[in-house]
Motif scaffolding. Structure first.
Motif, mmCIF file in Angstrom:
data_model
loop_
_atom_site.group_PDB
_atom_site.id
_atom_site.type_symbol
_atom_site.label_atom_id
_atom_site.label_comp_id
_atom_site.label_asym_id
_atom_site.label_seq_id
_atom_site.Cartn_x
_atom_site.Cartn_y
_atom_site.Cartn_z
ATOM 1 N N GLU A 341 0.714 -1.466 -0.141
ATOM 2 C CA GLU A 341 -0.149 -0.077 0.272
ATOM 3 C C GLU A 341 0.946 1.455 0.122
ATOM 4 N N VAL A 342 1.744 1.249 0.759
ATOM 5 C CA VAL A 342 2.580 2.714 0.715
ATOM 6 C C VAL A 342 3.284 2.940 -0.707
ATOM 7 N N THR A 345 0.972 4.519 -2.902
ATOM 8 C CA THR A 345 0.471 5.537 -2.507
ATOM 9 C C THR A 345 1.753 6.638 -2.861
ATOM 10 N N ASP A 410 7.550 -0.077 8.884
ATOM 11 C CA ASP A 410 6.163 -0.421 10.295
ATOM 12 C C ASP A 410 6.264 -1.078 11.404
ATOM 13 N N ARG A 505 0.051 4.815 5.558
ATOM 14 C CA ARG A 505 -0.823 4.319 6.012
ATOM 15 C C ARG A 505 -2.337 4.596 7.368
ATOM 16 N N TYR A 506 -3.392 4.521 6.928
ATOM 17 C CA TYR A 506 -4.525 4.548 7.553
ATOM 18 C C TYR A 506 -4.509 4.240 8.881
ATOM 19 N N SER A 507 -3.670 3.254 9.032
ATOM 20 C CA SER A 507 -3.790 3.034 10.276
ATOM 21 C C SER A 507 -2.257 3.441 11.119
ATOM 22 N N TRP A 508 -2.208 3.943 10.522
ATOM 23 C CA TRP A 508 -0.742 5.420 10.964
ATOM 24 C C TRP A 508 -1.274 7.072 10.951
ATOM 25 N N ALA A 512 -1.826 9.888 3.508
ATOM 26 C CA ALA A 512 -2.496 9.562 1.566
ATOM 27 C C ALA A 512 -2.855 10.538 1.658
#
Length: 660
Positions: A341-342, A345, A410, A505-508, A512
């Motif tokens: 994902e990263v 993006t 991560d 990353r949306y958990s971070w 994005a």
């Protein structure tokens, strides 16, 4: 102390005339015993010592009056800069600031630099037989000056369009002082005290102080502080020149000093493209105005050069700015890290679909990344820091002008290995239902600066639930709301590396969403692509100026009327060397009027003697004739001598009483 007419000091022998007259008067009288006077002599014997002292005091006053009168005729020179003279001095090393700001004309007749040669010439006579050497900010080399009066005619004393670095100059002066063995030496620093030249935060200052103090004969340091500045001034610079849809788009910035910021004004400006001039009017408001100006170009015209000039004022050198323009080179962006994902993006934001001039690639392994590194404008690295051969290659890439952005991995733990002295700590997580918010960033310069219309990028919308603190030595570009660093920069060679503290990353975080990441990547890609451009903008006397063993740079622009023709080492302009055309401008900090204070200066050079001088139509001097002081001293001596010569009051006899 020195004298304008030292030969008159031979007349000091005249001070012996009162003593000779006194002795002659004593020899002229003979003592003859007389019985009738014995009684009177006995009566006066008690006061003889007091009268004798009085006579000697009168004699001393007459001698001092004659000596002071002769000294006044010899026209003595005194000055606070030199005190009562510098006896035994063997050499003076003049450290001369030749930066562009020294050419300011606060008195509308002469520049600050024009005051230096008269100052040196008028005061150098105090020092007797003494050698004069010059260390200038443009060449950084020591030149022997045959005579103080020759200083004004030397090329190495002329003002340039470049800047100055006073701590670096003093660092160069120390080896010269060590090798010359001149004995007792003084360092004179002539400067307009601009803070950008003195660099009070430079890491060189502690070493300079220690090495100066460690010399066998530590030199005295005297500072000629020429603090006068024009009361008002305008300066212009071209921040960017690019071609867009058949038009030349110039991003201009105009600085105003000494004007009412609340009073807008219209100022004419001269625009020149390939030496074809036109005029326009700029609407200025406030102290800093950013303006975008579009100039139509002939069909098919994609490259050229030019300048933008304001009407001349008291500081001519900041009234003009040169530029070149050419088609934008393709910005190749290499994105390296674990697939996922990263990476997608970062690739999408580096080269958005439909945006020309961008190409993002994601190599599958380190060997492929190394092979393509030389052709890249920018590298985006996420995950563990580079190691071994890749670390060396990537560092060389940055030092040669490349741009790199590093993001953390991560994992929960921090990185043991650093790159360019920067690493990440262990992961930090925000409390439940709370975020780390981006609060402050550098809006004036760099990759997060405001747009040309002063609109800030929406970086304050960044929210993070997880982050990794940055460790090491770096420059902070953006900070979280708790003051910790969110984005750091480290310069290496002619390039730089940036380090982010969170991941897209949306958990971070919501990185994005592009509030911060999109403008950051686009500006970094443009900066990295500049090193492949045939259109180059450099600073005067820049170490990266194009060089040739056989050819010399040829100046192309026709603005020599405002700036005398010269070379890129000292004069701003547009030059061609071989097939390369490049613009050379003064360093932008030269436009800043901020000056270093005496208090700050004493922290940098605690033992320095500072003499603040003002420029005027008449050349100022560090010394003054003191003959008036000696005449006042003569008058005082004569008045005291006259008072001491007054006869004392006699006791009033009582009137005889009459008897009836």
């Amino acid at each position: 102390m020195s004298f304008n007419s030292p030969w008159l000091l031979w007349a000091l022998f005249a001070a012996s005339v009162p003593i000779i007259i006194h002795l002659v008067n004593r020899w002229r009288h003979r003592s003859v015993p007389w019985a009738a006077m014995e009684f009177l002599l006995r009566a006066a014997r008690e006061t003889r010592g007091t009268k004798k002292l009085l006579h000697y005091l009168i004699l001393a006053l007459r001698v001092m009056a004659v000596a002071a009168l002769v000294t006044a005729f010899a026209r003595p020179l005194l000055g606070s800069f030199f005190g009562w003279g510098s006896s035994g001095l063997n050499e003076v090393l003049l450290v001369l600031d030749r930066s562009a700001s020294m050419d300011a004309r606060p008195d509308k007749t002469s520049s600050l630099r024009d005051a230096i040669p008269p100052l040196v010439e008028s005061t150098f006579a105090q020092l007797g037989h003494c050698r004069l050497s010059l260390l200038d900010s443009a060449t950084g080399t020591v030149t022997q000056i045959p005579a103080p009066e020759a200083l004004a005619d030397l090329t190495v004393s002329k003002t340039t369009d470049g800047g100055a670095d006073i701590p670096a100059l003093l660092q160069k002066a120390i080896p010269y002082l060590e090798e010359s063995g001149a004995g007792k030496t003084e360092i004179w620093i002539a400067s307009d005290m601009q803070a950008s030249s003195w660099k009070p935060d430079s890491p060189l200052w502690p070493g300079v102080r220690q090495r100066l103090a460690a010399l066998p004969l530590p030199p005295s340091i005297r500072i000629m502080a020429l603090r006068d500045r024009p009361e008002s001034n305008r300066g212009i610079r071209v921040r960017q020149a690019q071609v867009n849809n058949g038009k030349l788009v110039l991003d201009l910035e105009v600085l105003r000093q000494g004007f009412n910021p609340n009073q807008p004004e219209d100022v004419p400006v001269q625009l020149s493209v390939d030496n074809a001039s036109s005029s326009a009017t700029l609407q200025l408001a406030g102290e800093n105005t950013s303006i975008r100006k579009e100039i139509p170009l002939p069909q098919g015209k994609e490259s050229g050069f030019g300048f933008v000039a304001l009407p001349h004022d008291d500081f001519i050198r900041d009234d003009i700015s040169f530029f070149t323009f050419a088609p934008k080179p393709l910005a190749n962006i290499l994105i390296f890290g674990p697939s996922g994902e990263v990476g997608k993006t970062l690739s999408l934001m580096s080269a958005p679909p439909g945006l020309p001039g961008r190409k993002a690639t994601m190599p599958g392994n380190t060997r492929e990344a190394q092979a393509n590194l030389a052709s890249q404008s920018m590298v985006v690295w996420y995950g563990p820091p580079p190691r071994a051969e890749m670390e060396k290659k990537l560092q060389t890439f940055i030092e040669e002008g490349g741009i790199a952005l590093f993001l953390p991995d991560d994992t929960e733990h921090g990185t043991r290995h650093s790159f360019l002295g920067v690493s990440w700590g262990a992961t930090e997580t925000a409390p439940s239902e709370q975020y780390y918010r981006l609060e402050t960033w550098d809006r004036q310069r760099g990759f997060l600066r405001d747009g040309s219309d002063q609109t800030p990028i929406p970086a304050n919308r960044l929210r993070a639930v997880r982050r990794k603190p940055l460790l090491g030595k770096y420059r902070t570009l953006a900070s979280w709301d708790d003051g910790s660093c969110a984005l750091a920069q480290v310069r290496a060679g002619t390039g730089s590396a940036l380090f982010l503290g969170t991941l897209p990353r949306y958990s971070w975080s919501n990185l994005a969403d592009g509030h911060l990441l999109l403008p950051l990547l686009q500006r970094m890609a443009d900066r990295g692509a500049e090193r492949f451009s045939t259109s180059i903008s450099l600073r005067v006397n820049d170490a990266s100026l194009p060089q040739s063993a056989t050819d010399i740079p040829v100046r192309l622009d026709n603005a020599q009327g405002s700036h005398p023709s010269g070379s890129p080492a000292d004069t701003a302009g547009v030059y061609r060397l071989g097939a390369q055309t490049y613009a050379v401008n003064r360093p932008w900090p030269e436009d800043m009027p901020d000056q270093i204070t005496d208090e700050k200066l004493h922290l940098l050079l605690p033992e320095a003697s500072i003499s603040s001088m003002q420029s005027a139509e008449e050349a100022p001097s560090l010394v003054q004739e003191a003959w008036k002081l000696f005449l006042f001293f003569v008058l005082a001596c004569l008045l005291m001598e006259a008072l001491l010569c007054l006869p004392g009051q006699t006791a009033k006899r009582p009137s005889p009483t009459t008897r009836p």
